[in-house]
Design a protein around this motif. Structure first.
Motif, PDB file in Angstrom:
ATOM      1  N   GLU A  38       0.850  -1.185   0.000  1.00  0.00           N
ATOM      2  CA  GLU A  38       0.000   0.000   0.000  1.00  0.00           C
ATOM      3  C   GLU A  38       0.885   1.234   0.000  1.00  0.00           C
ATOM      4  OE1 GLU A  38      -2.514  -0.165   3.431  1.00  0.00           O
ATOM      5  OE2 GLU A  38      -3.889  -1.577   2.496  1.00  0.00           O
ATOM      6  N   VAL A  39       0.414   2.250  -0.670  1.00  0.00           N
ATOM      7  CA  VAL A  39       1.074   3.556  -0.651  1.00  0.00           C
ATOM      8  C   VAL A  39       0.008   4.563  -0.244  1.00  0.00           C
ATOM      9  CG1 VAL A  39       2.220   5.329  -2.021  1.00  0.00           C
ATOM     10  CG2 VAL A  39       2.757   2.910  -2.432  1.00  0.00           C
ATOM     11  N   GLY A  40       0.227   5.209   0.869  1.00  0.00           N
ATOM     12  CA  GLY A  40      -0.746   6.171   1.363  1.00  0.00           C
ATOM     13  C   GLY A  40      -2.111   5.555   1.614  1.00  0.00           C
ATOM     14  N   GLY A  41      -2.138   4.301   2.074  1.00  0.00           N
ATOM     15  CA  GLY A  41      -3.395   3.608   2.340  1.00  0.00           C
ATOM     16  C   GLY A  41      -4.104   3.094   1.105  1.00  0.00           C
ATOM     17  N   GLN A  42      -3.483   3.217  -0.049  1.00  0.00           N
ATOM     18  CA  GLN A  42      -4.082   2.794  -1.317  1.00  0.00           C
ATOM     19  C   GLN A  42      -3.364   1.544  -1.825  1.00  0.00           C
ATOM     20  OE1 GLN A  42      -4.120   5.951  -4.182  1.00  0.00           O
ATOM     21  NE2 GLN A  42      -5.003   4.687  -5.775  1.00  0.00           N
ATOM     22  N   ALA A  44      -1.302  -0.805  -3.877  1.00  0.00           N
ATOM     23  CA  ALA A  44      -0.262  -0.518  -4.866  1.00  0.00           C
ATOM     24  C   ALA A  44       0.218  -1.768  -5.584  1.00  0.00           C
ATOM     25  CB  ALA A  44       0.924   0.173  -4.197  1.00  0.00           C
ATOM     26  N   PHE A  73       1.627   2.988  -9.837  1.00  0.00           N
ATOM     27  CA  PHE A  73       2.795   2.824  -8.971  1.00  0.00           C
ATOM     28  C   PHE A  73       3.946   2.093  -9.654  1.00  0.00           C
ATOM     29  CE2 PHE A  73      -0.837   3.148  -6.030  1.00  0.00           C
ATOM     30  CZ  PHE A  73      -0.448   4.301  -5.374  1.00  0.00           C
ATOM     31  N   SER A  76       8.060   2.709  -9.354  1.00  0.00           N
ATOM     32  CA  SER A  76       8.341   3.369  -8.073  1.00  0.00           C
ATOM     33  C   SER A  76       9.008   2.440  -7.058  1.00  0.00           C
ATOM     34  CB  SER A  76       7.040   3.924  -7.476  1.00  0.00           C
ATOM     35  OG  SER A  76       6.185   2.858  -7.096  1.00  0.00           O
TER      36      SER A  76
END
Length: 142
Positions: A38-42, A44, A73, A76
């Motif tokens: 997850e990235v920022g709660g999203q 990924a 993403f 990254s």
């Protein structure tokens, strides 16, 4: 694994449902394990794998069935982190190798795995049977 299928324009091949994943991935005998990024709660990305064993090497390992990163993403480091964490987990639980296969048309994934240090096993080919052919063979008595 609709993200992978969409990336390869093979959405028509995905027949699994959320209920299939729920039924086979959880409970007394889960068929697979997975790491979610997850990235920022999203969401990924995801690495889904299961236990494997090499009779040639006499060693435990894992087979990565799916490694997918959400398009926003990609590039990254999410895929690299998922693969590294999977290898760390497999090693920590007694495994000594990871294997996977890549769609022949997915050159981007092939480059990624080679960059990560995985090698293409030129000596092997993957064969499979499913659908009606599988059902027929499963019912046959030799």
């Amino acid at each position: 694994m609709k993200l992978i299928a969409a990336h390869l324009s093979l959405e028509h091949k995905v027949t699994s449902t959320v209920e299939d994943i729920r039924q086979h991935g959880f409970g007394q005998r889960p068929a697979f394990k997975g790491l979610i990024a997850e990235v920022g709660g999203q969401f990924a990305g995801l690495c889904l794998f299961f236990d494997s064993y090499s009779t040639w090497a006499g060693r435990r390992g894992a087979y990565v069935q799916d490694l997918v990163v959400d398009p926003q993403f990609r590039g990254s480091g999410v895929g690299e982190k998922l693969l590294r964490e999977t290898i760390i987990y497999v090693s920590a639980t007694g495994g000594q190798y990871v294997r996977l296969s890549v769609d022949a048309a997915n050159a981007q994934a092939q480059r990624f795995y080679e960059k990560m240090g995985l090698e293409w096993c030129r000596e092997e080919r993957i064969y499979s049977i499913g659908g009606d052919a599988f059902t027929t063979m499963a019912r046959e008595r030799g």
